[in-house]
Motif scaffolding. Structure first.
Motif, PDB file in Angstrom:
ATOM      1  N   SER A 113       0.840  -1.197   0.000  1.00 44.71           N
ATOM      2  CA  SER A 113       0.000   0.000   0.000  1.00 44.71           C
ATOM      3  C   SER A 113       0.875   1.247   0.000  1.00 44.71           C
ATOM      4  CB  SER A 113      -0.909   0.020   1.240  1.00 44.71           C
ATOM      5  OG  SER A 113      -1.848  -1.027   1.166  1.00 44.71           O
ATOM      6  N   GLY A 114       0.499   2.208  -0.835  1.00 42.37           N
ATOM      7  CA  GLY A 114       1.202   3.489  -0.840  1.00 42.37           C
ATOM      8  C   GLY A 114       2.396   3.579  -1.759  1.00 42.37           C
ATOM      9  N   VAL A 115       2.700   2.506  -2.532  1.00 37.74           N
ATOM     10  CA  VAL A 115       3.890   2.567  -3.397  1.00 37.74           C
ATOM     11  C   VAL A 115       3.629   3.358  -4.680  1.00 37.74           C
ATOM     12  CG1 VAL A 115       4.992   0.469  -2.543  1.00 37.74           C
ATOM     13  CG2 VAL A 115       3.339   0.315  -4.422  1.00 37.74           C
ATOM     14  N   GLY A 116       2.351   3.627  -4.985  1.00 42.21           N
ATOM     15  CA  GLY A 116       2.045   4.414  -6.175  1.00 42.21           C
ATOM     16  C   GLY A 116       1.361   3.625  -7.277  1.00 42.21           C
ATOM     17  N   LYS A 117       0.641   2.557  -6.915  1.00 39.53           N
ATOM     18  CA  LYS A 117      -0.026   1.731  -7.939  1.00 39.53           C
ATOM     19  C   LYS A 117      -1.081   2.541  -8.692  1.00 39.53           C
ATOM     20  CE  LYS A 117      -1.187  -1.547  -4.945  1.00 39.53           C
ATOM     21  NZ  LYS A 117      -0.515  -1.107  -3.698  1.00 39.53           N
ATOM     22  N   SER A 118      -1.848   3.332  -7.957  1.00 37.96           N
ATOM     23  CA  SER A 118      -2.881   4.163  -8.584  1.00 37.96           C
ATOM     24  C   SER A 118      -2.252   5.193  -9.525  1.00 37.96           C
ATOM     25  CB  SER A 118      -3.708   4.863  -7.498  1.00 37.96           C
ATOM     26  OG  SER A 118      -4.649   5.735  -8.075  1.00 37.96           O
ATOM     27  N   MET A 119      -1.138   5.771  -9.098  1.00 29.76           N
ATOM     28  CA  MET A 119      -0.433   6.763  -9.922  1.00 29.76           C
ATOM     29  C   MET A 119       0.031   6.131 -11.239  1.00 29.76           C
ATOM     30  SD  MET A 119       3.117   8.691  -8.955  1.00 29.76           S
ATOM     31  CE  MET A 119       4.008   7.133  -8.970  1.00 29.76           C
ATOM     32  N   PHE A 120       0.567   4.908 -11.166  1.00 30.06           N
ATOM     33  CA  PHE A 120       1.017   4.213 -12.374  1.00 30.06           C
ATOM     34  C   PHE A 120      -0.167   3.864 -13.280  1.00 30.06           C
ATOM     35  CE2 PHE A 120       5.006   3.392 -10.033  1.00 30.06           C
ATOM     36  CZ  PHE A 120       5.912   3.704 -11.037  1.00 30.06           C
ATOM     37  N   ALA A 121      -1.301   3.501 -12.668  1.00 28.67           N
ATOM     38  CA  ALA A 121      -2.500   3.192 -13.459  1.00 28.67           C
ATOM     39  C   ALA A 121      -2.955   4.429 -14.238  1.00 28.67           C
ATOM     40  CB  ALA A 121      -3.622   2.693 -12.541  1.00 28.67           C
ATOM     41  N   HIS A 122      -2.931   5.596 -13.583  1.00 28.69           N
ATOM     42  CA  HIS A 122      -3.269   6.846 -14.261  1.00 28.69           C
ATOM     43  C   HIS A 122      -2.292   7.119 -15.409  1.00 28.69           C
ATOM     44  CE1 HIS A 122      -5.971   8.005 -10.900  1.00 28.69           C
ATOM     45  NE2 HIS A 122      -6.527   8.772 -11.825  1.00 28.69           N
ATOM     46  N   GLU A 123      -1.012   6.881 -15.147  1.00 26.42           N
ATOM     47  CA  GLU A 123       0.012   7.118 -16.183  1.00 26.42           C
ATOM     48  C   GLU A 123      -0.240   6.215 -17.391  1.00 26.42           C
ATOM     49  OE1 GLU A 123       3.783   8.653 -17.737  1.00 26.42           O
ATOM     50  OE2 GLU A 123       2.263   9.347 -16.324  1.00 26.42           O
ATOM     51  N   ASN A 145     -15.406   2.578 -23.309  1.00 29.90           N
ATOM     52  CA  ASN A 145     -14.397   3.220 -24.179  1.00 29.90           C
ATOM     53  C   ASN A 145     -13.177   3.740 -23.418  1.00 29.90           C
ATOM     54  OD1 ASN A 145     -15.840   2.757 -26.546  1.00 29.90           O
ATOM     55  ND2 ASN A 145     -16.996   4.654 -26.344  1.00 29.90           N
ATOM     56  N   GLY A 146     -13.218   3.650 -22.098  1.00 28.26           N
ATOM     57  CA  GLY A 146     -12.099   4.153 -21.304  1.00 28.26           C
ATOM     58  C   GLY A 146     -11.365   3.047 -20.566  1.00 28.26           C
ATOM     59  N   THR A 147     -10.916   3.357 -19.347  1.00 26.72           N
ATOM     60  CA  THR A 147     -10.138   2.414 -18.523  1.00 26.72           C
ATOM     61  C   THR A 147     -10.875   2.155 -17.224  1.00 26.72           C
ATOM     62  OG1 THR A 147      -8.055   3.219 -19.445  1.00 26.72           O
ATOM     63  CG2 THR A 147      -7.930   2.017 -17.356  1.00 26.72           C
ATOM     64  N   LEU A 148     -11.013   0.880 -16.859  1.00 31.34           N
ATOM     65  CA  LEU A 148     -11.575   0.490 -15.561  1.00 31.34           C
ATOM     66  C   LEU A 148     -10.423   0.023 -14.682  1.00 31.34           C
ATOM     67  CD1 LEU A 148     -14.066  -0.078 -13.745  1.00 31.34           C
ATOM     68  CD2 LEU A 148     -14.089  -2.387 -14.705  1.00 31.34           C
ATOM     69  N   PHE A 149     -10.162   0.752 -13.598  1.00 37.46           N
ATOM     70  CA  PHE A 149      -9.063   0.410 -12.689  1.00 37.46           C
ATOM     71  C   PHE A 149      -9.643  -0.155 -11.402  1.00 37.46           C
ATOM     72  CE2 PHE A 149      -6.011   2.112  -9.330  1.00 37.46           C
ATOM     73  CZ  PHE A 149      -5.183   0.999  -9.408  1.00 37.46           C
ATOM     74  N   LEU A 150      -9.427  -1.450 -11.180  1.00 33.62           N
ATOM     75  CA  LEU A 150      -9.908  -2.122  -9.973  1.00 33.62           C
ATOM     76  C   LEU A 150      -8.746  -2.239  -8.986  1.00 33.62           C
ATOM     77  CD1 LEU A 150     -12.147  -4.959 -11.482  1.00 33.62           C
ATOM     78  CD2 LEU A 150     -12.821  -2.675 -10.718  1.00 33.62           C
ATOM     79  N   ASP A 151      -8.728  -1.346  -8.015  1.00 31.39           N
ATOM     80  CA  ASP A 151      -7.696  -1.377  -6.976  1.00 31.39           C
ATOM     81  C   ASP A 151      -8.113  -2.371  -5.893  1.00 31.39           C
ATOM     82  OD1 ASP A 151      -5.389  -0.733  -5.678  1.00 31.39           O
ATOM     83  OD2 ASP A 151      -6.023   1.253  -5.020  1.00 31.39           O
ATOM     84  N   GLU A 152      -7.131  -2.949  -5.227  1.00 30.43           N
ATOM     85  CA  GLU A 152      -7.371  -3.979  -4.195  1.00 30.43           C
ATOM     86  C   GLU A 152      -8.241  -5.102  -4.776  1.00 30.43           C
ATOM     87  OE1 GLU A 152      -5.625  -3.770  -1.682  1.00 30.43           O
ATOM     88  OE2 GLU A 152      -5.163  -1.643  -1.479  1.00 30.43           O
ATOM     89  N   ILE A 153      -7.848  -5.620  -5.941  1.00 29.27           N
ATOM     90  CA  ILE A 153      -8.617  -6.659  -6.630  1.00 29.27           C
ATOM     91  C   ILE A 153      -8.712  -7.937  -5.808  1.00 29.27           C
ATOM     92  CG2 ILE A 153      -6.595  -7.537  -7.897  1.00 29.27           C
ATOM     93  CD1 ILE A 153     -10.129  -7.241  -9.370  1.00 29.27           C
ATOM     94  N   GLY A 154      -7.766  -8.125  -4.888  1.00 33.14           N
ATOM     95  CA  GLY A 154      -7.795  -9.310  -4.022  1.00 33.14           C
ATOM     96  C   GLY A 154      -8.995  -9.327  -3.092  1.00 33.14           C
TER      97      GLY A 154
END
Length: 473
Positions: free
Chosen positions: A176-186, A240-249
């Motif tokens: 948690s907090g390493v920047g996974k969401s930030m990389f997904a946005h990138e 047409n966009g991106t679906l980002f599922l965080d904490e998929i576990g």
């Protein structure tokens, strides 16, 4: 007598009504109306009665006349009028027929919509400005990109840039907090879908009993408590966009089956719906859990795991990329200072404590701490005592703090007796040697001082040589 009273009553109702009422005969002659109403057309209170609406239409006072339109079309009509006085009037006209089906009267109602239209235009202008600002912010985000210095992060960034144009599913792994969401946005910002929605869903924050309705949406009246209009689900919003599922576990097993079906068939159905809808989105997921272990324990479906594990990218924790800590500290200090229009700086010992800290909360913890320190500390310098006890490895007593401040003052007092070049050299020597005591490597010194690493090495040799020469004299 009765007719006289009825006419008097009708006039009284018309004159006192909040609505602007006008009555014309079958020839379009104005019989009765609110006197104040005609001011919006540029007429005085005594200039309308007995006038023909056709004449007023020809004079472009009524553009067009609602009564004339009703008489021509022989049915109710609603229009917007634009007057010579710059007003916008919403008018409705109704025909009154006798027993033979002949129009005998036309009754019309008018409302001044000028202010409402003006507010609507202002709202639309604000909306356009907002869209412009959002576009600028997105553009800045794209240009800003990801902040990193380590080789591991460079490799991850390179992979993201290579796969961004494809629709391959990417799985971000890491604490948690390493920047996974930030990389997904990138990833989204560099893809062909960058102009389309980026829908982020934290699977751990949605209760299991609400998960299906949140993800797939529902039709009107499909269950108790459902809204009358139904609701669009998060999957549908990502079209047409991106679906980002965080904490998929944390995705419930029942939902794993349904998500797998959507990924395989590219179709879904709302709760209570009768027809499947086609959907097109790129799936990006992230987790801090070991999905392979979860598969072995029966907590995660193997077939879904294979679907998600197309391009797995492990983001190392901050403690494993020490070289990045000084860079991120400086980056967030600058960023937050600019955000709050402050000019806070870190004491050398504070900087040392922050670099030595393990950062269990990773980049998120670092960013949050920098913001807290800048907002809550007094003065322009952040001392070790301002740090939380878990981070403060080098506490400074008030006596030592005062001594440090006094030593700095004494050093600058000495500059008064030197010429400009000598004074600059003296300050440079002081900063280089102080950084050498604080930092563990010349790379950290370069980050702290804002100069290149070769310059640090060169200046260290110079000033350590001077000190050695002074001691042997």
């Amino acid at each position: 007598m009765k007719d006289s009273f009825a006419e008097k009553l009708l006039n009284y109702i018309i004159e006192t009504s909040n609505n602007n009422i006008t009555i014309t005969d079958a020839e379009g002659i104005i019989l009765q109306s609110n006197p104040e109403h005609w001011s919006v057309y540029g007429l005085k209170a005594d200039e309308y009665k007995g006038k023909s609406v056709y004449q007023l239409e020809r004079e472009e006072i009524l553009t067009p006349s609602i009564s004339a339109m009703v008489l021509r079309e022989k049915k109710p009509v609603q229009i917007l009028q634009h007057t010579q006085t710059g007003k916008v009037i919403m008018t409705k006209g109704y025909p009154l027929f006798d027993d033979d089906g002949t129009i005998v009267r036309v009754v019309s109602y008018a409302q001044d919509q000028t202010e409402i239209r003006r507010l609507q235009e202002q709202y639309e202008q604000l909306e356009r400005k907002l869209q412009g600002y959002q576009t600028e912010v997105e553009e800045l985000r794209r240009k800003e990109g990801i902040h990193f210095r380590s080789k591991e992060m460079q490799q991850i960034a390179n992979t993201i840039h290579r796969v961004a144009e494809s629709d391959a599913t990417v799985l971000f792994l890491g604490e948690s907090g390493v920047g996974k969401s930030m990389f997904a946005h990138e990833l989204h910002n560099r893809s062909q879908r960058s102009e389309e929605p980026f829908i982020e869903v934290n699977c751990s924050t949605i209760p299991e009993n609400l998960f299906e309705s949140e993800m797939f949406g529902y039709e009107a009246g499909s269950f108790t408590g459902a809204t009358k209009k139904g609701k669009q689900g998060l999957i549908e919003q990502a079209h047409n966009g991106t679906l980002f599922l965080d904490e998929i576990g944390e995705l419930p097993l029942s939902m794993q089956v349904k998500l797998l079906k959507v990924l395989q068939e590219k179709k879904f159905m709302r709760i209570g719906g009768k027809k499947e809808q086609h959907i097109d989105f790129r799936l990006v997921t992230a987790t801090n859990q070991n999905l392979e272990e979860m598969v072995e324990k029966g907590k995660f479906r193997l077939d879904l795991f294979y679907r998600l594990n197309v391009i797995p990218l492990h983001i190392p924790p901050l403690r494993e990329r020490k070289d990045e800590i000084p860079f991120l500290i400086n980056h967030y200090i600058d960023l937050i200072n600019a955000k709050y229009k402050t000019a806070k700086k870190l004491h050398a010992a504070t900087y040392e404590s922050l670099i030595a800290y393990k950062w269990p909360g990773n980049v998120r913890e670092l960013e949050n701490l920098m913001e807290r320190l800048i907002l809550t500390t007094e003065g322009t310098t952040i001392y070790p005592n301002d740090l939380p006890p878990s981070i403060n490895c080098h506490p400074i007593s008030k006596t030592k703090e005062t001594k440090l401040q006094r030593e700095t003052t004494i050093q600058f007092e000495e500059l008064k007796h030197l010429d400009l070049n000598s004074a600059i050299e003296k300050v440079e020597e002081h900063m280089i040697l102080r950084a050498a005591q604080t930092c563990k490597t010349t790379y950290e010194m370069a980050e702290l001082l804002g100069i290149s690493q070769p310059s640090v090495v060169r200046k260290l040799k110079k000033y350590k040589g001077v000190r050695h020469h002074q001691r042997t004299k």
